[in-house]
Motif scaffolding. Sequence first.
Motif, PDB file in Angstrom:
ATOM      1  N   ALA A   1     -20.278 -23.764   0.836  1.00  0.00           N
ATOM      2  CA  ALA A   1     -20.280 -24.641   2.004  1.00  0.00           C
ATOM      3  C   ALA A   1     -19.741 -23.856   3.195  1.00  0.00           C
ATOM      4  N   VAL A   2     -20.296 -24.117   4.355  1.00  0.00           N
ATOM      5  CA  VAL A   2     -19.788 -23.544   5.606  1.00  0.00           C
ATOM      6  C   VAL A   2     -19.350 -24.720   6.478  1.00  0.00           C
ATOM      7  N   VAL A   3     -18.034 -24.762   6.770  1.00  0.00           N
ATOM      8  CA  VAL A   3     -17.507 -25.878   7.558  1.00  0.00           C
ATOM      9  C   VAL A   3     -16.945 -25.359   8.877  1.00  0.00           C
ATOM     10  N   GLY A   4     -16.899 -26.232   9.849  1.00  0.00           N
ATOM     11  CA  GLY A   4     -16.334 -25.857  11.137  1.00  0.00           C
ATOM     12  C   GLY A   4     -16.685 -26.923  12.157  1.00  0.00           C
ATOM     13  N   PRO A   5     -15.968 -26.899  13.298  1.00  0.00           N
ATOM     14  CA  PRO A   5     -16.189 -27.930  14.311  1.00  0.00           C
ATOM     15  C   PRO A   5     -17.570 -27.825  14.942  1.00  0.00           C
ATOM     16  N   SER A   6     -17.991 -28.891  15.580  1.00  0.00           N
ATOM     17  CA  SER A   6     -19.250 -28.913  16.308  1.00  0.00           C
ATOM     18  C   SER A   6     -19.276 -27.766  17.328  1.00  0.00           C
ATOM     19  N   GLY A   7     -20.378 -27.041  17.375  1.00  0.00           N
ATOM     20  CA  GLY A   7     -20.523 -25.971  18.349  1.00  0.00           C
ATOM     21  C   GLY A   7     -20.006 -24.621  17.894  1.00  0.00           C
ATOM     22  N   CYS A   8     -19.491 -24.519  16.657  1.00  0.00           N
ATOM     23  CA  CYS A   8     -18.926 -23.239  16.209  1.00  0.00           C
ATOM     24  C   CYS A   8     -20.000 -22.244  15.792  1.00  0.00           C
ATOM     25  N   GLY A   9     -21.231 -22.695  15.617  1.00  0.00           N
ATOM     26  CA  GLY A   9     -22.310 -21.754  15.297  1.00  0.00           C
ATOM     27  C   GLY A   9     -22.926 -21.944  13.925  1.00  0.00           C
TER      28      GLY A   9
ATOM     29  N   HIS B   1     -16.371 -21.812   3.117  1.00  0.00           N
ATOM     30  CA  HIS B   1     -16.121 -20.850   4.194  1.00  0.00           C
ATOM     31  C   HIS B   1     -15.837 -21.641   5.467  1.00  0.00           C
ATOM     32  N   VAL B   2     -14.774 -21.250   6.156  1.00  0.00           N
ATOM     33  CA  VAL B   2     -14.371 -21.966   7.367  1.00  0.00           C
ATOM     34  C   VAL B   2     -14.738 -21.131   8.583  1.00  0.00           C
ATOM     35  N   MET B   3     -15.437 -21.751   9.535  1.00  0.00           N
ATOM     36  CA  MET B   3     -15.824 -21.049  10.768  1.00  0.00           C
ATOM     37  C   MET B   3     -14.938 -21.463  11.919  1.00  0.00           C
ATOM     38  N   SER B   4     -14.706 -20.525  12.843  1.00  0.00           N
ATOM     39  CA  SER B   4     -14.074 -20.884  14.113  1.00  0.00           C
ATOM     40  C   SER B   4     -15.096 -20.611  15.219  1.00  0.00           C
ATOM     41  N   ALA B   5     -14.819 -21.180  16.391  1.00  0.00           N
ATOM     42  CA  ALA B   5     -15.790 -21.127  17.481  1.00  0.00           C
ATOM     43  C   ALA B   5     -15.433 -20.071  18.517  1.00  0.00           C
ATOM     44  N   ARG B   6     -16.382 -19.830  19.396  1.00  0.00           N
ATOM     45  CA  ARG B   6     -16.207 -19.017  20.619  1.00  0.00           C
ATOM     46  C   ARG B   6     -15.633 -17.628  20.372  1.00  0.00           C
ATOM     47  N   PRO B   7     -16.361 -16.676  19.852  1.00  0.00           N
ATOM     48  CA  PRO B   7     -17.666 -16.870  19.233  1.00  0.00           C
ATOM     49  C   PRO B   7     -17.510 -17.183  17.749  1.00  0.00           C
ATOM     50  N   GLY B   8     -18.566 -17.706  17.136  1.00  0.00           N
ATOM     51  CA  GLY B   8     -18.497 -18.162  15.751  1.00  0.00           C
ATOM     52  C   GLY B   8     -18.355 -17.028  14.749  1.00  0.00           C
ATOM     53  N   ARG B   9     -17.447 -17.207  13.805  1.00  0.00           N
ATOM     54  CA  ARG B   9     -17.315 -16.270  12.686  1.00  0.00           C
ATOM     55  C   ARG B   9     -16.557 -16.974  11.577  1.00  0.00           C
ATOM     56  N   ILE B  10     -16.610 -16.382  10.354  1.00  0.00           N
ATOM     57  CA  ILE B  10     -15.891 -16.959   9.211  1.00  0.00           C
ATOM     58  C   ILE B  10     -14.445 -16.487   9.291  1.00  0.00           C
ATOM     59  N   VAL B  11     -13.488 -17.430   9.319  1.00  0.00           N
ATOM     60  CA  VAL B  11     -12.075 -17.053   9.432  1.00  0.00           C
ATOM     61  C   VAL B  11     -11.293 -17.272   8.137  1.00  0.00           C
ATOM     62  N   ALA B  12     -11.853 -18.021   7.199  1.00  0.00           N
ATOM     63  CA  ALA B  12     -11.160 -18.230   5.920  1.00  0.00           C
ATOM     64  C   ALA B  12     -12.170 -18.588   4.851  1.00  0.00           C
ATOM     65  N   THR B  13     -11.864 -18.212   3.620  1.00  0.00           N
ATOM     66  CA  THR B  13     -12.732 -18.537   2.492  1.00  0.00           C
ATOM     67  C   THR B  13     -11.869 -19.077   1.366  1.00  0.00           C
ATOM     68  N   HIS B  14     -12.199 -20.268   0.885  1.00  0.00           N
ATOM     69  CA  HIS B  14     -11.427 -20.906  -0.178  1.00  0.00           C
ATOM     70  C   HIS B  14     -12.308 -21.145  -1.389  1.00  0.00           C
ATOM     71  N   THR B  15     -11.805 -20.755  -2.553  1.00  0.00           N
ATOM     72  CA  THR B  15     -12.515 -21.073  -3.797  1.00  0.00           C
ATOM     73  C   THR B  15     -11.987 -22.405  -4.301  1.00  0.00           C
TER      74      THR B  15
END
Length: 234
Positions: free
Chosen positions: A36-44, A212-226
């Motif tokens: 799963a890829v999660v993150g706020p609206s607009g993060c990419g 996988h957790v995404m952050s915005a501006r610009p979008g990238r994966i910042v954390a991965t949890h099993t």
Amino acid sequence: TPLVDIAGVTFRYGETDGTLALSGLDLKVRKGEFAAVVGPSGCGKSSLMKLVTGLMPVTSGTLAVAGAPVRGPLKIVGMAFQNPTLLPWRDVLSNTMLPLEIVRPHRGQLRRKRAEYEAQARALLATVGLRGFEKRNPWMLSGGMQQRASLCRALIHQPELLMLDEPFAALDAFTREELWGVLQNLWMERRFTCILVTHDLREAAYLADVVHVMSARPGRIVATHTIDLPRPRT
Ligand code: ADP
Ligand code: ADP
């Protein structure tokens, strides 16, 4: 090697002055994994999805699926979106069979195999609870049922990779959780690799092996949890 292997990807909309949607994005998804890829609206998240499926080219960095760089729309991928996008001039069965018509290049072969393909589509529709709805106009169905049909359409050509972009976001909470069960059953039966893009953390935790957790501006994966919860595997 991972089925999906993304390293240092940058993506910019338009020319050099366009929005930098993704930068320094790394993501690996193993074969058979539910990510799963999660993150706020607009993060990419949608941008990432469009790159992995080959709908848009990366600006820089490397993106490979099944060991080969992605250079255009991939046939080994099935896709479903928040908006079900079923064709109103075809019934549910015919919508489900659509990828077979597109992926199999020879019309003669399609005609010969029509009965076989139809049997596969009917069986798949039955597993998601759509037996008896094969001849319906999809636009006459509820949102939940349209998404069940969309999942069937995405899986009918037995893609190695299923890409889901907020597939249940427009559904009410009760229907959404029903569809989690439908998707989990399909995944346990068919063992495709899945990337689910969602802003719903409960949905990610319920369905995925790895979040996988995404952050915005610009979008990238910042954390991965099993996710280590014991869950049915057969
Ligand atoms: P998410 O799916 O997480 O909501 P998107 O991938 O849609 O995020 O958007 C990421 C960034 O790219 C946002 O800043 C958004 O405004 C921008 N963006 C999305 N689509 C376009 C587009 N077609 N043209 C220009 N910028 C876009
Ligand atoms: P879902 O089944 O995806 O949760 P609903 O909650 O709207 O969607 O549907 C509840 C039940 O109502 C379904 O299981 C189905 O039996 C019936 N139903 C929904 N839409 C239709 C329709 N267009 N025609 C006939 N029956 C329907």
